[in-house]
Design a protein around this motif. Sequence first.
Motif, mmCIF file in Angstrom:
data_model
loop_
_atom_site.group_PDB
_atom_site.id
_atom_site.type_symbol
_atom_site.label_atom_id
_atom_site.label_comp_id
_atom_site.label_asym_id
_atom_site.label_seq_id
_atom_site.Cartn_x
_atom_site.Cartn_y
_atom_site.Cartn_z
ATOM 1 N N GLY A 72 0.801 -1.217 0.000
ATOM 2 C CA GLY A 72 0.000 0.000 0.000
ATOM 3 C C GLY A 72 0.837 1.272 0.000
ATOM 4 O O GLY A 72 0.289 2.361 0.093
ATOM 5 N N ARG A 73 2.157 1.138 -0.087
ATOM 6 C CA ARG A 73 3.021 2.302 0.079
ATOM 7 C C ARG A 73 3.916 2.574 -1.119
ATOM 8 O O ARG A 73 4.661 3.546 -1.122
ATOM 9 C CB ARG A 73 3.932 2.091 1.308
ATOM 10 N N ASN A 74 3.881 1.714 -2.121
ATOM 11 C CA ASN A 74 4.845 1.854 -3.209
ATOM 12 C C ASN A 74 4.295 2.758 -4.309
ATOM 13 O O ASN A 74 3.153 3.226 -4.248
ATOM 14 C CB ASN A 74 5.207 0.474 -3.769
ATOM 15 N N THR A 75 5.104 3.000 -5.332
ATOM 16 C CA THR A 75 4.684 3.905 -6.408
ATOM 17 C C THR A 75 4.182 3.138 -7.633
ATOM 18 O O THR A 75 4.074 3.711 -8.715
ATOM 19 C CB THR A 75 5.823 4.849 -6.807
ATOM 20 N N THR A 76 3.929 1.867 -7.500
ATOM 21 C CA THR A 76 3.154 1.018 -8.421
ATOM 22 C C THR A 76 3.739 0.890 -9.826
ATOM 23 O O THR A 76 3.018 0.636 -10.784
ATOM 24 C CB THR A 76 1.668 1.461 -8.547
ATOM 25 N N ILE A 77 5.041 1.054 -9.960
ATOM 26 C CA ILE A 77 5.634 0.982 -11.299
ATOM 27 C C ILE A 77 5.859 -0.476 -11.692
ATOM 28 O O ILE A 77 6.328 -1.292 -10.894
ATOM 29 C CB ILE A 77 6.953 1.774 -11.345
ATOM 30 N N ILE A 78 5.498 -0.794 -12.941
ATOM 31 C CA ILE A 78 5.637 -2.142 -13.468
ATOM 32 C C ILE A 78 6.509 -2.091 -14.719
ATOM 33 O O ILE A 78 6.258 -1.296 -15.625
ATOM 34 C CB ILE A 78 4.251 -2.732 -13.822
ATOM 35 N N ARG A 79 7.547 -2.908 -14.764
ATOM 36 C CA ARG A 79 8.407 -3.018 -15.948
ATOM 37 C C ARG A 79 9.171 -4.324 -15.840
ATOM 38 O O ARG A 79 9.176 -4.962 -14.780
ATOM 39 C CB ARG A 79 9.373 -1.835 -16.043
ATOM 40 N N SER A 80 9.830 -4.729 -16.924
ATOM 41 C CA SER A 80 10.587 -5.985 -16.858
ATOM 42 C C SER A 80 11.938 -5.850 -17.552
ATOM 43 O O SER A 80 12.572 -6.854 -17.852
ATOM 44 C CB SER A 80 9.785 -7.113 -17.521
ATOM 45 N N ASN A 81 12.403 -4.611 -17.799
ATOM 46 C CA ASN A 81 13.631 -4.423 -18.576
ATOM 47 C C ASN A 81 14.887 -4.493 -17.706
ATOM 48 O O ASN A 81 15.652 -3.544 -17.626
ATOM 49 C CB ASN A 81 13.568 -3.098 -19.350
ATOM 50 N N SER A 112 -2.188 -0.472 -16.267
ATOM 51 C CA SER A 112 -2.191 0.520 -17.327
ATOM 52 C C SER A 112 -0.810 0.581 -17.984
ATOM 53 O O SER A 112 0.091 1.246 -17.477
ATOM 54 C CB SER A 112 -2.563 1.886 -16.720
ATOM 55 N N PRO A 113 -0.621 -0.138 -19.094
ATOM 56 C CA PRO A 113 0.686 -0.147 -19.753
ATOM 57 C C PRO A 113 0.909 1.137 -20.549
ATOM 58 O O PRO A 113 0.763 1.156 -21.764
ATOM 59 C CB PRO A 113 0.618 -1.383 -20.657
ATOM 60 N N ARG A 114 1.276 2.189 -19.841
ATOM 61 C CA ARG A 114 1.393 3.511 -20.467
ATOM 62 C C ARG A 114 2.823 3.831 -20.850
ATOM 63 O O ARG A 114 3.095 4.904 -21.363
ATOM 64 C CB ARG A 114 0.850 4.571 -19.517
ATOM 65 N N GLY A 115 3.750 2.914 -20.592
ATOM 66 C CA GLY A 115 5.145 3.129 -20.950
ATOM 67 C C GLY A 115 5.960 3.653 -19.792
ATOM 68 O O GLY A 115 5.507 4.513 -19.042
ATOM 69 N N VAL A 116 7.150 3.092 -19.616
ATOM 70 C CA VAL A 116 8.079 3.548 -18.584
ATOM 71 C C VAL A 116 9.318 4.104 -19.277
ATOM 72 O O VAL A 116 9.987 3.403 -20.016
ATOM 73 C CB VAL A 116 8.478 2.397 -17.640
ATOM 74 N N LEU A 117 9.579 5.387 -19.011
ATOM 75 C CA LEU A 117 10.774 6.048 -19.550
ATOM 76 C C LEU A 117 11.846 6.054 -18.480
ATOM 77 O O LEU A 117 11.596 6.500 -17.361
ATOM 78 C CB LEU A 117 10.460 7.513 -19.878
ATOM 79 N N ALA A 171 16.635 8.240 -23.546
ATOM 80 C CA ALA A 171 15.888 7.444 -22.573
ATOM 81 C C ALA A 171 15.649 6.048 -23.113
ATOM 82 O O ALA A 171 15.566 5.850 -24.332
ATOM 83 C CB ALA A 171 14.549 8.113 -22.251
ATOM 84 N N ALA A 172 15.571 5.103 -22.196
ATOM 85 C CA ALA A 172 15.116 3.760 -22.551
ATOM 86 C C ALA A 172 13.620 3.706 -22.269
ATOM 87 O O ALA A 172 13.172 4.154 -21.215
ATOM 88 C CB ALA A 172 15.851 2.711 -21.732
ATOM 89 N N LEU A 173 12.877 3.191 -23.224
ATOM 90 C CA LEU A 173 11.415 3.145 -23.091
ATOM 91 C C LEU A 173 10.927 1.712 -23.184
ATOM 92 O O LEU A 173 11.194 1.022 -24.164
ATOM 93 C CB LEU A 173 10.759 3.973 -24.198
ATOM 94 N N GLN A 174 10.233 1.259 -22.148
ATOM 95 C CA GLN A 174 9.512 -0.008 -22.246
ATOM 96 C C GLN A 174 8.024 0.317 -22.339
ATOM 97 O O GLN A 174 7.410 0.743 -21.358
ATOM 98 C CB GLN A 174 9.785 -0.929 -21.056
ATOM 99 N N ARG A 175 7.477 0.119 -23.531
ATOM 100 C CA ARG A 175 6.085 0.521 -23.759
ATOM 101 C C ARG A 175 5.092 -0.333 -22.983
ATOM 102 O O ARG A 175 4.017 0.130 -22.626
ATOM 103 C CB ARG A 175 5.754 0.444 -25.257
ATOM 104 N N ARG A 176 5.422 -1.606 -22.725
ATOM 105 C CA ARG A 176 4.491 -2.466 -21.983
ATOM 106 C C ARG A 176 4.546 -2.193 -20.477
ATOM 107 O O ARG A 176 3.735 -2.709 -19.721
ATOM 108 C CB ARG A 176 4.804 -3.934 -22.244
ATOM 109 N N GLY A 177 5.529 -1.416 -20.051
ATOM 110 C CA GLY A 177 5.589 -1.060 -18.632
ATOM 111 C C GLY A 177 4.490 -0.070 -18.304
ATOM 112 O O GLY A 177 3.879 0.529 -19.186
ATOM 113 N N GLY A 178 4.249 0.132 -17.027
ATOM 114 C CA GLY A 178 3.206 1.074 -16.642
ATOM 115 C C GLY A 178 2.965 1.039 -15.154
ATOM 116 O O GLY A 178 3.906 0.905 -14.363
ATOM 117 N N VAL A 179 1.695 1.164 -14.786
ATOM 118 C CA VAL A 179 1.321 1.165 -13.375
ATOM 119 C C VAL A 179 0.074 0.305 -13.172
ATOM 120 O O VAL A 179 -0.585 -0.080 -14.149
ATOM 121 C CB VAL A 179 1.023 2.601 -12.865
ATOM 122 N N ALA A 180 -0.221 -0.011 -11.926
ATOM 123 C CA ALA A 180 -1.477 -0.681 -11.567
ATOM 124 C C ALA A 180 -1.941 -0.109 -10.241
ATOM 125 O O ALA A 180 -1.191 0.578 -9.555
ATOM 126 C CB ALA A 180 -1.286 -2.191 -11.465
#
Lengths: 415, 92
Positions: A72-81, A112-117, A171-180
């Motif tokens: 409940g305290r994290n910033t919810t970032i999702i990526r796999s790179n 929400s896979p909005r992309g991680v820069l 920047a490195a961009l993972q488009r499938r990354g995002g948040v939940a």
Amino acid sequence: MRFSFATMLRQAFTGNAWPEQWRSPEPKPTYDVAIVGAGGHGLATAYYLASEHGIRNVAVLEKGWLGGGNTGRNTTIIRSNYLQDASAALYEHALKLWEGLSRTLNYNVMYSPRGVLMLAHTEHDVRVFRRHVHANRLAGIDNEWLTPEQTQRFCPPLNVSPDLRYPVLGAALQRRGGVARHDAVAWGYARAASALGVDIVQNCEVTAIRRDAAGAVTGVETTRGTIAARKIAVVAAGHTSVVMAMAGLRMPLESFPLQALVSEPVKPVLPCVVMSNTIHAYVSQSDKGELVIGAATDAYTSYSQAGGLHVVTHALEAICELFPTFRRLRMLRNWGGIVDVTPDRSPIVGLTPVPGLFVNCGWGTGGFKATPGSGHVFAATVAHGEPHPIVAPFALDRFRSGRLIDEAAAAAVAH
Amino acid sequence: MLLIRCPFCGARPENEFSPSGEAHIARPPDPSACDDDAWTDFLYMRSNPKGAHAERWRHLHGCGRFFNCLRDTISDRIIATYPAGQTRPDAE
């Protein structure tokens, strides 16, 4: 209750209160598996034990309330790179599960896979991130390199001016990354696990681990009585060292406070997740409109769930440099969580020297993204008593054999 | 931000200091005589206690010297600071 459009309509017109989404049973005296910690990873482990391995006589023991720690305290970032093959395989396994998770759980986790820069500010960053991009593409994981102009096109509010103290060089961009939605992940797994027969016991702190003459675990002492179990799975994040010490084990972990904060809500302004390891800031915008900002860990170990204000200030200075338009935003709340950090910045998942005792820890500053994958492979490990192939390299024994999985470059601070 | 009393310079703000992990971990005098377990314990295993924690700090932007600090990891209250080489004081 199964969620669907029809259920929503019926509830809207009848005006009935929504029923409880999981049971709150009294603990039984005996379970097949006792999971210590009802965060995302622990609840996911319980769910996959029940749904994929048919082990439903499971208790999840939580000293506070479920999802009340780092989930409940994290910033919810999702990526796999991630750089190393073993890590990329583990986090990609999780990312694939994220993609279908709302449907699997019949609960909207708002993935929400909005992309991680991930911004590069120095020549060293550029080389490291390009190496990441190449390594990921060889492993079949999407990751691409953007020039500063392409970076700004992808994220218009970003300042890519060469006048910055640390200008954006790409920047490195993972488009499938995002948040939940972090709470929904805990609630969704809790609801689905409970429906399969898993007992989630909150306000139940484990105070001791019981073992037989041969050293194998036989159960736990809790603030709500003794609970017998032949398998105990510790998924206690920042408190793992404390719980494992009950079984006489020392762990290669140190616990640090990690802080985050949110701004007042504004209209959609930031279309993606932006991370900068070098000047230390990461930020995304929640669906409510708040900017969700992650700061660094404090330099010293602590269990205080509160860090120094100078750490937060540092993150905000970096954010204001990268996004001049955010300078007049007010911050609403800040808080801290306790993260368990390993020497090689990779998690520890698997068996321990104590028979029947399993551990899933060391996710450090970036465990949220792994929640479904972590629970999935850990459930298989607990069910079969041997490591799932994806997670085999992450055994506790690697600190003895020297086969470390060094992700410090990818994950030193912003994981 | 913590206010840390350097045993040599007095009380200074935390950002003059650099923490260096758990204190009182002695490097084995003959590493090649260590078995893997002892070496693993020295390199990686940490007590990470919830409560009194003895840790090394360095007054990086001051006198530059290492010293030890006993701190409560629940409240972050500093119980004592003392020069390296001294034994750990009692928690209270």
